[in-house]
Design an enzyme around this catalytic site. Structure first.
Site, PDB file in Angstrom:
ATOM      1  N   HIS A 293       0.850  -1.204   0.000  1.00 27.87           N
ATOM      2  CA  HIS A 293       0.000   0.000   0.000  1.00 27.87           C
ATOM      3  C   HIS A 293       0.883   1.251   0.000  1.00 27.87           C
ATOM      4  O   HIS A 293       1.372   1.666  -1.045  1.00 27.87           O
ATOM      5  CB  HIS A 293      -0.918  -0.055   1.220  1.00 27.87           C
ATOM      6  N   HIS A 332      -2.390  -1.236 -11.285  1.00 29.02           N
ATOM      7  CA  HIS A 332      -3.121  -0.767 -10.108  1.00 29.02           C
ATOM      8  C   HIS A 332      -4.299  -1.689  -9.879  1.00 29.02           C
ATOM      9  O   HIS A 332      -4.869  -2.236 -10.827  1.00 29.02           O
ATOM     10  CB  HIS A 332      -3.608   0.677 -10.325  1.00 29.02           C
ATOM     11  N   ASP A 388       2.720   6.033  -8.158  1.00 24.70           N
ATOM     12  CA  ASP A 388       3.941   5.772  -7.396  1.00 24.70           C
ATOM     13  C   ASP A 388       5.196   5.806  -8.261  1.00 24.70           C
ATOM     14  O   ASP A 388       6.299   5.979  -7.740  1.00 24.70           O
ATOM     15  CB  ASP A 388       3.854   4.400  -6.715  1.00 24.70           C
TER      16      ASP A 388
END
Length: 489
Positions: A293, A332, A388
């Site tokens: 996460h 994702h 990210d």
């Protein structure tokens, strides 16, 4: 919500009994509890633990298609790459809004007027100063403690400092009544949590640096105050870089909420017991801490470091395809095309690199992006760069240590957690504690066996026997010593 028509239903035939059941469809959703009406007699030889006669259960490992709450906050269309806060596209908010204004939007449902915005910002910044006892708590941590461990404990510690915020002390309807006193008390805790999030995070950072804590300054923005508290060493009229301040504000806005992700679900699960919001936020931090996460952007940097140079990218990609290496920053759980936040992050990265210089890993990252986007393996699996992939490069170029990256995720996500917590507390019908079902597949009833009569297999079956620790140093010497009360293995 309109009334469903007669066609808005699902007809289910139970082939075990021949019976048919009509289940209403509302907002393209069926209630899992409706399936409890589908019952059958237990078959001969069937386990009683299946509870067949009590109705069907819905199995959904990892919540792949289970809705647990009705929400008005964030909408995500993973197939189309859409993210909206309260209906506003994230692309518009990133350009025209700022983090605190967007925080107001997420929590209260609309963009604030000028006076509302001024009041909200004033209260958040006014409540940013940490109690001396919080400073003492953070100072108790070792110099090498992970900053997320510190932040998690700090939020939990705050819950012990405000008795008026604790339903266990003030009554379980403290946040669910919805009257003026309830809302005022709730807002005060929201101001405190958002205001102190950056302060506690900066304190965690400075614990690692061995530096004194800095009192939040007056007159700076939310992210400007954060940077000041982390970096100020006594310089006169110190002001953080406006480019880095703006970049951090954009990143905070992008990370403010993302619907019912693991940490938000943890906050709501914890909050459903009517615990104080500080404890619920601490639980969210603990959930976000995990590498699946909040640690994902840190994993991207470690991956790029392991690749080494752009020339090594093709070989790395082949190793990923052979499942010998893990690819971070692509794909994702929700987005199946592209992450809409990733485009905004890339633009923000360009602005940051103008003042910090390009990160030495940037060329490796861009080469990886280029190769992956042309490879049929990644195209077929819809593994596009996510938020990210570039955010880690920005944080690294701004000088943040790798293990601080999850903290930079947690601080803005406090807002999203609070928005969902507030919504749940005020939902019609009150709060019902979350209690998922399980499918029990363990042993059926069996009788207790005295220890001397137990067989080896029963005492040490697969994955159930404890692993002994290899003791060294003082522990080893103590085990070799003799003393009264020494246990025998």
């Amino acid at each position: 919500m309109g009334q469903p028509s007669s066609n808005d239903s699902l007809t289910v035939r139970d082939n075990r009994t021949g019976k048919s059941y009509t289940i209403p469809i509302v907002n393209n959703t069926v209630q899992a509890t409706a399936f409890k009406a589908i019952k059958a007699a237990r078959q001969q030889g069937e386990r009683e633990e299946n509870e067949t006669e009590k109705g069907l259960r819905i199995a959904d490992k990892g919540f792949l298609n289970t809705a647990v709450i009705t929400s008005e906050i964030t909408y995500i269309d993973g197939d189309a790459g859409v993210l909206r806060y309260r209906g506003y596209p994230i692309e518009q908010l990133a350009v025209h809004s700022n983090f605190l204004e967007t925080s107001y939007l997420l929590i209260y449902g609309s963009l604030p007027t000028r006076s509302q915005s001024k009041l909200f910002e004033h209260e958040v910044m006014q409540h940013s100063i940490a109690h001396h006892d919080a400073e003492s708590l953070l100072r108790a941590f070792r110099y090498d403690s992970h900053p997320m461990s510190i932040l998690t404990s700090a939020f939990a510690g705050l819950g012990s400092m405000y008795s008026e915020a604790n339903p266990s002390l003030q009554g379980q309807t403290l946040y669910t009544k919805g009257d003026a006193a309830c809302l005022a008390n709730m807002d005060k805790q929201i101001y405190r949590l958002i205001g102190k999030a950056t302060t506690l995070a900066a304190m965690a950072y400075r614990v690692r640096q061995g530096r004194k804590f800095v009192t939040p300054p007056a007159g700076l923005s939310y992210t400007g105050s954060f940077l000041y508290q982390m970096d100020h060493l006594g310089e006169e009229e110190y002001k953080p870089s406006p480019v880095l301040e703006k970049a951090l504000d954009v990143l905070f806005l992008l990370h403010a909420d993302h619907e019912l992700n693991a940490s938000c679900t943890t906050v709501l699960q914890t909050g459903s017991s009517l615990v104080d919001p500080y404890s619920a936020i601490a639980a969210g931090c603990a959930s976000l801490y995990g590498p699946l996460h909040g640690g994902a952007n840190e994993a991207v940097i470690r991956m790029l470091i392991s690749i080494g140079s752009p020339d090594n990218v093709p070989a790395f990609v082949e190793q990923v395809k052979r499942r010998e290496k893990v690819l971070s920053g692509f794909g994702h759980r929700v987005y199946k095309t592209s992450d809409p936040r990733s485009f905004i992050v890339r633009k923000t990265a360009d602005e940051v690199f103008k003042v910090t210089g390009k990160d030495e890993l940037l060329e490796t990252a861009m080469r990886l992006h280029e190769v992956a986007m042309k490879d049929e393996y990644f195209i077929k699996r819809k593994l596009a760069p996510n938020v990210d992939f570039c955010s880690g490069l920005i944080y690294r170029s701004m000088g943040f240590p790798l293990d601080f990256f999850p903290v930079l995720f947690a601080v803005p996500r406090v807002v999203g957690w609070l928005a969902h917590w507030r919504q749940m507390m005020l939902q019609p019908g009150g709060v019902k504690i979350w209690r998922p079902r399980q499918v029990y597949v363990g042993p059926s009833v069996r009788d207790y066996v005295p220890v001397d009569e137990r067989g080896q297999d029963e005492a040490s079956s697969k994955n159930t026997a404890p692993t002994p620790v290899v003791h060294m140093g003082q522990s080893k010497r103590t085990m070799l010593a003799s003393f009264k009360g020494k246990s025998k293995l």
